[in-house]
Write a protein that holds these residues in place. Structure first.
Motif, PDB file in Angstrom:
ATOM      1  N   SER A   1      -0.949  -2.014 -24.387  1.00  0.00           N
ATOM      2  CA  SER A   1      -0.809  -1.900 -23.003  1.00  0.00           C
ATOM      3  C   SER A   1      -1.499  -0.495 -22.592  1.00  0.00           C
ATOM      4  CB  SER A   1       0.397  -1.864 -22.265  1.00  0.00           C
ATOM      5  OG  SER A   1       1.504  -1.231 -23.057  1.00  0.00           O
ATOM      6  N   GLU A   2      -2.124   0.150 -23.426  1.00  0.00           N
ATOM      7  CA  GLU A   2      -2.757   1.351 -23.531  1.00  0.00           C
ATOM      8  C   GLU A   2      -3.827   1.622 -22.397  1.00  0.00           C
ATOM      9  OE1 GLU A   2      -1.989   2.901 -28.225  1.00  0.00           O
ATOM     10  OE2 GLU A   2      -3.764   1.651 -27.536  1.00  0.00           O
ATOM     11  N   TYR A   3      -4.375   0.622 -22.011  1.00  0.00           N
ATOM     12  CA  TYR A   3      -5.509   0.609 -21.222  1.00  0.00           C
ATOM     13  C   TYR A   3      -5.063  -0.123 -19.837  1.00  0.00           C
ATOM     14  CZ  TYR A   3      -8.159   1.857 -25.085  1.00  0.00           C
ATOM     15  OH  TYR A   3      -8.565   2.285 -26.395  1.00  0.00           O
ATOM     16  N   ALA A   4      -3.589  -0.471 -19.612  1.00  0.00           N
ATOM     17  CA  ALA A   4      -3.186  -0.955 -18.406  1.00  0.00           C
ATOM     18  C   ALA A   4      -2.363  -0.065 -17.828  1.00  0.00           C
ATOM     19  CB  ALA A   4      -2.512  -2.413 -18.830  1.00  0.00           C
ATOM     20  N   TRP A   5      -1.473  -0.558 -16.679  1.00  0.00           N
ATOM     21  CA  TRP A   5      -0.400  -0.150 -16.138  1.00  0.00           C
ATOM     22  C   TRP A   5      -0.857   1.494 -15.490  1.00  0.00           C
ATOM     23  CZ3 TRP A   5       4.050  -2.131 -15.258  1.00  0.00           C
ATOM     24  CH2 TRP A   5       4.254  -3.360 -15.936  1.00  0.00           C
ATOM     25  N   LEU A   6      -1.309   1.299 -14.185  1.00  0.00           N
ATOM     26  CA  LEU A   6      -1.489   2.546 -13.329  1.00  0.00           C
ATOM     27  C   LEU A   6      -0.381   2.495 -12.209  1.00  0.00           C
ATOM     28  CD1 LEU A   6      -5.459   2.129 -13.120  1.00  0.00           C
ATOM     29  CD2 LEU A   6      -4.174   3.515 -14.631  1.00  0.00           C
ATOM     30  N   TYR A   7      -0.544   3.784 -11.643  1.00  0.00           N
ATOM     31  CA  TYR A   7       0.804   3.753 -10.952  1.00  0.00           C
ATOM     32  C   TYR A   7       0.333   4.857  -9.704  1.00  0.00           C
ATOM     33  CZ  TYR A   7       3.550   2.734 -15.097  1.00  0.00           C
ATOM     34  OH  TYR A   7       3.919   1.933 -16.161  1.00  0.00           O
ATOM     35  N   ASN A   8       1.142   4.820  -8.627  1.00  0.00           N
ATOM     36  CA  ASN A   8       0.909   5.605  -7.419  1.00  0.00           C
ATOM     37  C   ASN A   8      -0.312   5.424  -6.574  1.00  0.00           C
ATOM     38  OD1 ASN A   8       1.373   8.465  -6.343  1.00  0.00           O
ATOM     39  ND2 ASN A   8       2.782   8.577  -8.274  1.00  0.00           N
ATOM     40  N   GLN A   9      -0.462   6.658  -5.973  1.00  0.00           N
ATOM     41  CA  GLN A   9      -1.631   6.564  -4.928  1.00  0.00           C
ATOM     42  C   GLN A   9      -3.029   6.891  -5.709  1.00  0.00           C
ATOM     43  OE1 GLN A   9       0.548   9.595  -3.179  1.00  0.00           O
ATOM     44  NE2 GLN A   9       0.226   8.403  -1.153  1.00  0.00           N
ATOM     45  N   TYR A  10      -4.013   6.476  -4.938  1.00  0.00           N
ATOM     46  CA  TYR A  10      -5.657   6.574  -5.475  1.00  0.00           C
ATOM     47  C   TYR A  10      -5.743   8.078  -5.721  1.00  0.00           C
ATOM     48  CZ  TYR A  10     -10.612   7.225  -5.357  1.00  0.00           C
ATOM     49  OH  TYR A  10     -11.770   7.891  -5.599  1.00  0.00           O
TER      50      TYR A  10
ATOM     51  N   PHE B   1       6.086   4.001  -8.731  1.00  0.00           N
ATOM     52  CA  PHE B   1       5.597   3.888  -7.262  1.00  0.00           C
ATOM     53  C   PHE B   1       4.228   3.033  -7.459  1.00  0.00           C
ATOM     54  CE2 PHE B   1       3.311   5.267  -3.373  1.00  0.00           C
ATOM     55  CZ  PHE B   1       4.321   4.627  -2.395  1.00  0.00           C
ATOM     56  N   ARG B   2       4.356   1.626  -6.949  1.00  0.00           N
ATOM     57  CA  ARG B   2       3.020   1.008  -6.683  1.00  0.00           C
ATOM     58  C   ARG B   2       2.485   0.691  -8.283  1.00  0.00           C
ATOM     59  NH1 ARG B   2      -0.102   3.272  -1.500  1.00  0.00           N
ATOM     60  NH2 ARG B   2       1.647   2.676   0.016  1.00  0.00           N
ATOM     61  N   PRO B   3       3.082   0.087  -9.113  1.00  0.00           N
ATOM     62  CA  PRO B   3       2.510  -0.233 -10.389  1.00  0.00           C
ATOM     63  C   PRO B   3       1.405  -1.319 -10.407  1.00  0.00           C
ATOM     64  CG  PRO B   3       4.818  -1.335 -10.098  1.00  0.00           C
ATOM     65  CD  PRO B   3       4.685  -0.085  -9.123  1.00  0.00           C
ATOM     66  N   SER B   4       0.437  -1.114 -11.098  1.00  0.00           N
ATOM     67  CA  SER B   4      -0.759  -2.227 -10.993  1.00  0.00           C
ATOM     68  C   SER B   4      -1.466  -2.150 -12.349  1.00  0.00           C
ATOM     69  CB  SER B   4      -1.511  -1.641  -9.892  1.00  0.00           C
ATOM     70  OG  SER B   4      -2.324  -0.637 -10.019  1.00  0.00           O
ATOM     71  N   HIS B   5      -2.487  -2.996 -12.341  1.00  0.00           N
ATOM     72  CA  HIS B   5      -3.555  -3.328 -13.322  1.00  0.00           C
ATOM     73  C   HIS B   5      -2.719  -3.510 -14.699  1.00  0.00           C
ATOM     74  CE1 HIS B   5      -7.115  -2.064 -15.526  1.00  0.00           C
ATOM     75  NE2 HIS B   5      -7.895  -2.366 -14.448  1.00  0.00           N
ATOM     76  N   PHE B   6      -1.971  -4.731 -14.665  1.00  0.00           N
ATOM     77  CA  PHE B   6      -0.885  -4.955 -15.615  1.00  0.00           C
ATOM     78  C   PHE B   6      -1.667  -5.794 -16.932  1.00  0.00           C
ATOM     79  CE2 PHE B   6       1.372  -5.708 -11.598  1.00  0.00           C
ATOM     80  CZ  PHE B   6       2.200  -4.581 -11.735  1.00  0.00           C
ATOM     81  N   TYR B   7      -2.803  -6.335 -16.622  1.00  0.00           N
ATOM     82  CA  TYR B   7      -3.322  -7.230 -17.732  1.00  0.00           C
ATOM     83  C   TYR B   7      -4.513  -6.536 -18.577  1.00  0.00           C
ATOM     84  CZ  TYR B   7      -0.898 -10.945 -15.838  1.00  0.00           C
ATOM     85  OH  TYR B   7       0.362 -11.817 -15.135  1.00  0.00           O
TER      86      TYR B   7
END
Length: 681
Positions: free
Chosen positions: A160-169, A206-212
């Motif tokens: 998961s080193e390239y996944a999991w982004l958070y927060n605002q742009y 806050f706002r986790p995304s880009h999971f895959y």
């Protein structure tokens, strides 16, 4: 491209009441099971279930002739045999099902499996998956066992080193980070946080995304149709859960050999990846140019941690399963003139200011980067620069910022048959003055911004075509976006499952783009499960949306022969922004021979002044009302500022006579009625 919010938009935005769930190693984003409740196990097919082959999680018959021709067959995990739990469907941003293909996936805990029955002969598979982030960010690794017919175990190491982004742009890798922009409107608190006393408490992460992410595996031999590929999470796995989205199976041919080419091994390249091979590849390129030869990259993994500059050269590999150019992201000692603070692996033409490159031909290798954060000034793209009279074919690109980013002026580039996945930002972007170029039969999945874009920021992109491409699960923004330009074509593409703040197709006057002129054709495309929820406006978007933010949109725009399937909200949306609602209009758009199968709300939503014509637009399974016509919110007694013209043949009752030309039917937030699954027309 950069994503910013106007001050007026922030002031006018409404809250949508989202909350951000915890995402530590022992937790995960909120999910729903197939039954719609939380946590109750729901299994997929039983042992021996016949394989279900899909395209973008649809029956392939529904998308015949659309999208990329690809060498693999897609199977969704929710249709496979499993003792895990089917999660979804769910289209809410920041959830694991929402980012899954088809909005469903299978969640496995240690000891559980999902098993796919091969629909055709195969010797290679691609697994799309998600595992938890580390509690403090940065990712973890975890094993996944692969067996075929219960034998020959291979263990993949997932990351998961390239996944999991958070927060605002532009986002953060730190789940515990405070707001990056406390002066922006936040829908979760209905406020601008730094303007409140006391400041609100924002849930973290806050706002986790880009999971895959996804990984490929050569199986070592060819298996038959009917053989069973089982993915099992080992009982000792440290990952609390593993979500499997899908499996692509493929019959990969033998490595390609280029006799008589300049072989990089002869110049000291290391196919084991232990030593840096950039210098050796440079030497092979220089020799090949002198001798008018191709450059050949034989099977192997080659370490390259900077740009390879290409001009008037052909570079080919043994096939993108066999030849891998892989590099680290490297911090620069001081920022480069273009603002980059890192470099990394990439094949770059000379800049347009230097005259650009010509006659560059790249084919049959993979590019694997090491980009884990979004820094828009960084030139850490798989392919970049300016390349005229060039071709890029059959590359596999992942873990770069943008797969291919071109800064023109440049002309006549042909980009065909590539696979671009797991990007922090776009897949392919024509930025400024790209002309007479063609992007076709590319497969794109899991981008962090527009998958395909024509961005005419300083001068017009013109005469370009995006044709027969497949785009799946862009996490942010649009599947295909056109920002200004002249005489471009978007045709025969398949776009599925945009996640947030975007649509399958966007025509936008924004990001400083020059005006639309000439003609824009949007022809023969299919979209599915499109039209996301716009957090800041608190409304649902359309599968295709026209956005007049900075200028009028008045070119000759023809939307013909498209299918808009299973639209989350609207099928078609034409909109301006509140602060400029009386300044800009959208006119001269003609919709013809359109099929709309399912809308959560409306067929057409207009939140702008202007007009459009509709001919042979057939709709069924409309959730609320055929037309949501707010115009530019002046609500004059003469009717809406937006007019609809009936060109005839509009079936399904969505365009009733009383709506014409400009009856006000303004209800931006009607109850959403989830449409049934698409079916043959």
């Amino acid at each position: 491209m950069p994503r910013t919010l106007t001050a007026a938009l922030l002031a006018a935005a409404l809250a949508c009441g989202l909350t951000a769930p915890a995402t530590a190693d022992s937790a995960e984003p909120a999910v729903t099971t197939a039954s719609g409740s939380s946590g109750a196990p729901t299994t997929g097919g039983s042992h021996g279930t016949a394989p279900v082959v899909t395209r973008a999680a649809l029956n392939p018959a529904l998308v015949a002739g659309r999208g990329a021709d690809v060498p693999f067959l897609e199977q969704e995990a929710e249709n496979a045999a499993t003792n895990g739990t089917v999660i979804g469907p769910d289209r809410s941003a920041y959830t694991l099902p929402a980012e899954a293909s088809g909005r469903k996936a299978v969640r496995l805990t240690p000891g559980q499996y999902v098993e796919f029955t091969l629909p055709s002969r195969a010797n290679a598979v691609t697994v799309r998956y998600s595992i938890p982030d580390a509690p403090g960010g940065g990712g973890i690794t975890a094993p996944l066992d692969v067996t075929v017919n219960g034998r020959g175990r291979t263990t993949m190491t997932l990351t998961s080193e390239y996944a999991w982004l958070y927060n605002q742009y532009p986002f953060s890798n730190d789940p515990g980070a405070d707001l990056l922009h406390p002066d922006w409107w936040i829908t979760e608190c209905s406020c601008v946080p730094n303007a409140t006393t006391p400041p609100p408490v924002i849930s973290k992460p806050f706002r986790p995304s880009h999971f895959y992410d996804e990984q490929r595996l050569l199986l070592g031999r060819t298996y038959r149709a009917g053989d069973r590929v089982r993915l099992t999470v080992p009982a000792a796995s440290k990952a609390a859960w593993t979500v499997v989205d899908l499996l692509d199976s493929e019959l990969v041919g033998p490595p390609k050999v280029e006799a008589g080419a300049a072989n990089v091994l002869a110049f000291g390249a290391d196919p084991t990846g232990r030593r840096d091979s950039a210098g050796a590849i440079d030497k092979a390129i220089a020799y090949a140019k002198r001798k008018r030869l191709k450059v050949y990259l034989p099977p192997g993994t080659y370490q390259v941690n900077r740009h390879i500059i290409v001009d008037d050269v052909t570079i080919t590999g043994a096939g993108n399963w066999y030849t891998i150019i892989k590099g680290r992201e490297v911090a620069l000692p001081s920022p480069a003139p273009d603002g980059s603070v890192h470099t990394g692996v990439g094949f770059y033409g000379r800049t347009a200011a230097e005259g650009g490159s010509r006659n560059v031909h790249l084919s049959d290798f993979a590019i694997e980067g090491d980009v884990r954060e979004r820094i828009d000034t960084d030139q850490v793209n798989g392919v970049g620069g300016a390349m005229s009279d060039s071709t890029i074919e059959r590359l596999h690109i992942r873990h770069t910022k943008v797969g291919m980013w071109f800064d023109g002026p440049m002309t006549n580039v042909r980009i065909t048959g590539n696979v671009i996945v797991d990007q922090i930002a776009d897949a392919i972007n024509f930025h400024t003055g790209v002309t007479d170029s063609f992007v076709s039969h590319n497969f794109i999945r899991n981008t962090g911004d527009d998958a395909l874009a024509m961005w005419s920021e300083k001068s017009a992109n013109s005469g370009n075509t995006f044709d027969h491409n497949t785009v799946q699960t862009p996490v942010l923004a649009n599947g295909i976006a056109v920002y200004g330009g002249a005489d471009n074509t978007i045709s025969n593409n398949l776009i599925a499952d945009p996640i947030r703040e975007g649509s399958a197709l966007q025509v936008g006057s924004r990001f400083g783009a020059v005006p639309f002129t000439g003609r824009l054709d949007i022809t023969g495309n299919t979209t599915v499960r499109s039209g996301t929820y716009e957090l800041n406006w608190n409304i649902g978007l359309g599968a295709i949306w026209f956005y007049a933010l900075e200028k009028d949109i008045s070119a000759d725009i023809r939307v013909t022969g498209n299918d808009f399937l299973d639209n989350t909200y609207n099928a078609i949306m034409l909109v301006s922004e509140w602060s400029v609602k009386d300044l800009y209009s959208i006119t001269n758009v003609r919709f013809k021979d359109i099929r709309v199968d399912g809308t959560g709300t409306s067929v057409v939503s207009a939140r702008v002044k202007g007009s459009a014509t509709f001919e042979n637009v057939d709709a069924r399974n409309v959730g609320a009302v055929g037309v949501n016509n707010c115009g530019s919110f002046g609500f004059p007694s003469t009717g809406s500022e937006f007019s609809l013209t009936d060109g005839g043949g509009n079936d399904g009752g969505w365009l009733a006579p009383w709506l014409l030309p400009n009856t006000i039917t303004c209800d931006d937030r009607p109850p959403v009625v989830p449409p049934p699954a698409p079916s043959p027309w």
